[in-house]
Enzyme design. Structure first.
Site, PDB file in Angstrom:
ATOM      1  N   ASP A  66       0.876  -1.166   0.000  1.00  0.00           N
ATOM      2  CA  ASP A  66       0.000   0.000   0.000  1.00  0.00           C
ATOM      3  C   ASP A  66       0.919   1.223   0.000  1.00  0.00           C
ATOM      4  O   ASP A  66       2.122   1.106   0.266  1.00  0.00           O
ATOM      5  CB  ASP A  66      -0.891  -0.035   1.247  1.00  0.00           C
ATOM      6  CG  ASP A  66      -1.761   1.200   1.375  1.00  0.00           C
ATOM      7  OD1 ASP A  66      -2.367   1.615   0.372  1.00  0.00           O
ATOM      8  OD2 ASP A  66      -1.800   1.771   2.488  1.00  0.00           O
ATOM      9  N   ASP A  94       0.006   5.226   0.951  1.00  0.00           N
ATOM     10  CA  ASP A  94      -0.162   6.197   2.041  1.00  0.00           C
ATOM     11  C   ASP A  94      -0.172   5.495   3.394  1.00  0.00           C
ATOM     12  O   ASP A  94      -0.943   4.559   3.617  1.00  0.00           O
ATOM     13  CB  ASP A  94      -1.462   6.983   1.857  1.00  0.00           C
ATOM     14  CG  ASP A  94      -1.417   7.908   0.652  1.00  0.00           C
ATOM     15  OD1 ASP A  94      -0.459   8.678   0.543  1.00  0.00           O
ATOM     16  OD2 ASP A  94      -2.331   7.837  -0.182  1.00  0.00           O
ATOM     17  N   ALA A 113      -4.951   5.667  -4.166  1.00  0.00           N
ATOM     18  CA  ALA A 113      -4.565   7.003  -4.626  1.00  0.00           C
ATOM     19  C   ALA A 113      -4.451   7.011  -6.145  1.00  0.00           C
ATOM     20  O   ALA A 113      -4.571   5.967  -6.804  1.00  0.00           O
ATOM     21  CB  ALA A 113      -3.247   7.412  -3.982  1.00  0.00           C
ATOM     22  N   LYS A 173      -8.787  -3.737  -4.924  1.00  0.00           N
ATOM     23  CA  LYS A 173      -7.371  -4.015  -4.691  1.00  0.00           C
ATOM     24  C   LYS A 173      -7.074  -5.509  -4.847  1.00  0.00           C
ATOM     25  O   LYS A 173      -6.023  -5.891  -5.376  1.00  0.00           O
ATOM     26  CB  LYS A 173      -6.952  -3.546  -3.293  1.00  0.00           C
ATOM     27  CG  LYS A 173      -6.628  -2.064  -3.203  1.00  0.00           C
ATOM     28  CD  LYS A 173      -5.864  -1.756  -1.926  1.00  0.00           C
ATOM     29  CE  LYS A 173      -5.418  -0.299  -1.916  1.00  0.00           C
ATOM     30  NZ  LYS A 173      -4.595   0.021  -0.730  1.00  0.00           N
TER      31      LYS A 173
END
Length: 568
Positions: free
Chosen positions: A26, A28, A131, A174
Site C-alpha cells: 500500500d 499512504d 490514490a 485491490k
C-alpha cells in the site's frame, strides 16, 4: 535501521527467490508517513484550482468517508469533479514537483529497505493504492518499483472530465488488481506478501499468504493481533517527539559553543589550526551524542592513508556535516554555498573555521574562490571535503557529479578519497529540521591517484569515480558514451585517380562543337523523391516507466477499454 524492521527483513531473506513471489505495498501510511493527498489539496488551494467553498465540500466528503457514511467511490466522485477541465499533463508535472519538494522526505527508510530486500530476491514488487497515479508514480520510480496499480481518473483529449474510472482500486478492487498482477507473472498470491496500515485493505491482507501490518492503525493492530499477523511501526518519519525537537535544536547550535571552546587554545598557542581541530572534534562528539547518531565505518584506514586529499561524499542530509566532522576530525578546509554566510552567528563561525563560501550560480566566481583551497592543500597540508552532487538529493539515488572537486584535486596534485554515505537520510531527510536517532553506514574507499589526470580526460575520470559510488550503493553504473567513428580520409592514390578522371572529362567537354552541344537536348533534372511522411504515433503522450510497467490486462471487473486518456 529500526529494530522492528529486522524480523521482516529476515522473513524476506528466508523466502524463495524469483518473480513468482509477489510483494505488494500500500502507499499512504505504509511506504510514506501520512497522506500524499494532503500535499495535493494544499497545492490545489494555492493554485486556485479549489475555492474555499470547494475545499469545504471536499473536506465534508472526506470526513463522511472516514466516519463510514460515504463509500470510497462516492468520495472520489465528489473530489474529482473539481478537476474538470484541467490538463492531465499539468498534474503529471505537479506530482513530480510535489514528490521532490514534499513527499520524498516522507518515505520511511525502513519501508525502502523492505522494498530493496524484495527486489534483491528478484520478487515482483508492486504498489496497489487507492490514490491516483499522479501521487504514486514519482515515488515508485524513485524506489525502483515498476508495477503500479491505482485509481484512475477519466481523461478525454488530455483533459480531466471530472469523473473517476470505475471500479476504483479500493477494497475488492485491490484484490482484483493483485490477482491481475499475480497472473501476469505466473505468481500465486498464497505465497505473496502484502504490507498495509489500514483495515481498508483487510480483504487483500486476508487473501495473501504473508500479510504484514505496517505502521498499523489501532483497528488494524487489533485485527493483526487476532490473526497473528506480523506488525511493525516505524518512528523514523512523521510527527517528532518533544525530545527529538529539543535535541535537534541543541545539536544545530552546538557548533557555536564548540568553536567558542577553541578560543582559549588560540589565545594560548596562537595556532588557529590547533584551535579549529579541537573545535571540529568537540562539535562532532557533541552533536553525535545529542542526535544519538551511531556511525558504522568500513575502510576507516583510508581516511588517513594519504593526506592532504580531496574527500568527496554523496550529499543526502544536513546530518552530513556532523558525519563529515566525525570522520575527518582535523586539518580540514571546507566549501559552502554563499547563502550560509548570511546565517546569523553560524555563518561567521564556519567562515572563521576555514569554510570557503562560493556562489554556485557564478562559475567564474566559484573557480576564483577555490584558489584559497588549492593554497591550503599545497602550503598548509590541509584536506578539503566536497559534495560533487552539489545540492543535496531527495533520495539515496546518486545525482550527476559536477567537476569542481576533480579540478581541485588536479590543481593541488592530491588524491581523491570517495566517502560513500549509505543512509544519512534516515537521520534527517532533505527539508526536515528534525534529527532522528539512526545508525548510518559509511564506506571509505581507497584513495584515487590523480597525478596523470588532465582537463581533456576529466569526464572519463569523473565517470570512473562516480561508478565507484554507484557500485558501493548497489545502483546501476553509468555506461561510457559510445565512441564516435571518424570517416577515414581517402588515400592519396585514390584522390589522384579521381582528379585525373575529372580533368579528362573537362577536356572532352571542351572538344564538343557548339552545334553538337546545341543539338543535344538537355536532360531533365530528376525530381527528388518526396520524403515519406512519418507514421503518426499511436501514443498521445509519453508514459512514465512505472506507468508503462502496469499489466496490460485489466481486472475482470474492470472495463476492457479505458476512456480516452493522454496517459493511456
Amino acid at each position: 535501521m529500526s529494530s522492528t524492521a529486522k524480523p521482516l527483513l529476515k522473513a524476506i531473506e528466508a523466502s524463495p527467490d524469483g518473480p513468482e513471489i509477489c510483494a505488494i505495498f500500500d502507499f499512504d501510511g505504509t511506504i510514506i508517513s501520512g497522506y500524499s493527498a494532503i500535499a495535493f489539496i494544499r497545492e490545489q488551494l494555492r493554485r486556485g484550482d479549489l475555492s474555499v467553498r470547494d475545499f469545504l465540500e471536499l473536506a465534508s466528503a472526506m470526513t463522511n468517508f472516514g466516519l463510514g457514511n460515504l463509500g470510497f467511490s462516492g468520495m472520489m466522485a465528489i473530489t474529482t469533479q473539481f478537476m474538470r477541465g484541467i490538463d492531465e499533463q499539468a498534474y503529471v508535472e505537479l506530482g513530480e514537483d510535489l514528490f521532490t519538494k514534499q513527499i520524498a522526505r516522507l518515505v520511511y527508510p525502513e519501508s525502502r529497505a523492505l522494498i530493496e530486500a524484495h527486489l534483491a530476491k528478484g520478487h515482483t514488487v508492486g504498489i496497489i493504492s487507492s490514490a491516483t497515479p499522479y501521487q504514486v508514480e514519482p515515488a515508485a520510480r524513485d524506489l525502483g518499483i515498476e508495477n503500479v496499480l491505482c485509481t484512475q481518473l477519466e481523461v478525454e483529449d488530455g483533459v480531466f472530465t471530472g469523473s473517476v474510472v470505475r471500479p476504483t482500486c479500493f477494497g475488492q478492487g485491490k484484490v482484483d488488481a493483485a490477482e491481475v498482477l499475480a497472473d501476469s507473472v505466473g505468481a500465486n498470491l498464497d505465497e505473496g506478501f502484502f504490507y498495509s496500515d489500514s483495515t481498508d485493505d483487510q480483504l487483500l491482507l486476508e487473501r495473501v499468504g504473508n500479510p504484514i501490518a505496517l505502521n498499523p492503525s489501532d483497528k488494524l493492530r487489533a485485527v493483526a493481533r487476532d490473526n497473528n499477523w506480523p506488525t511493525a511501526s516505524f518512528g523514523s518519519r512523521g510527527r517528532p517527539t518533544l525530545g527529538q525537537f529539543v535535541r535537534s535544536i541543541a545539536a544545530t547550535v552546538s557548533l557555536v559553543p564548540s568553536f567558542a571552546a577553541g578560543l582559549p587554545i588560540y589565545a594560548l598557542t596562537g595556532s588557529r589550526r590547533e584551535a579549529t581541530n579541537f573545535s571540529i572534534g568537540l562539535f562532532a562528539e557533541t552533536a553525535s551524542a545529542l542526535i544519538n547518531l551511531d556511525l558504522r565505518v568500513n575502510g576507516e584506514e583510508n581516511l588517513w592513508k594519504q593526506r592532504p586529499a580531496v574527500f568527496i561524499f554523496n550529499h543526502q542530509s544536513k546530518a552530513d556535516v556532523v558525519i563529515g566532522a566525525k570522520l575527518l576530525r582535523r586539518d580540514m578546509a571546507g566549501v559552502g554555498k554563499q547563502e550560509i554566510k548570511k546565517m546569523p552567528v553560524i555563518g561567521k563561525v564556519l567562515e572563521m573555521g576555514g569554510v570557503v563560501m562560493i556562489d554556485r550560480k557564478n562559475a567564474a566566481s566559484a573557480i576564483e574562490a577555490m584558489q584559497p583551497l588549492v593554497d591550503a592543500m599545497r602550503n598548509d597540508g590541509k584536506s578539503v571535503a566536497l559534495a560533487p552532487e552539489g545540492t543535496r538529493t531527495v533520495s539515496p539515488n546518486l545525482a550527476p557529479f559536477k567537476k569542481g572537486a576533480f579540478h581541485l584535486a588536479i590543481q593541488a596534485g592530491v588524491p581523491i578519497v570517495p566517502v560513500v554515505i549509505r543512509n544519512a537520510g534516515d537521520v534527517a531527510p532533505k527539508g526536515d529540521f528534525i534529527f532522528r536517532p539512526a545508525t548510518v553506514e559509511v564506506d571509505v574507499l581507497p584513495p584515487v591517484d590523480t597525478s596523470d589526470w588532465g582537463a581533456d580526460t576529466i569526464e572519463e575520470h569523473i565517470r570512473e569515480v562516480r561508478n565507484m559510488f554507484l557500485k558501493t550503493l548497489g545502483q546501476p553504473e553509468e555506461k561510457a558514451p559510445a565512441a564516435k567513428t571518424k570517416k577515414k580520409p581517402a588515400s592519396k592514390a585514390k584522390t589522384a585517380t579521381k582528379t585525373k578522371a575529372k580533368t579528362k572529362a573537362k577536356a572532352a567537354a571542351k572538344k564538343k562543337t557548339p552545334a553538337k552541344a546545341a543539338a543535344k537536348p538537355k536532360a531533365k533534372a530528376k525530381a527528388k523523391p518526396k520524403a515519406k511522411p512519418k507514421a503518426k504515433s499511436t501514443t498521445t503522450a509519453k508514459r512514465s516507466p512505472a506507468a508503462k510497467a502496469r499489466p496490460k490486462t485489466a481486472a475482470k471487473a474492470r472495463p476492457k477499454v479505458r476512456p480516452k486518456s493522454a496517459s493511456s
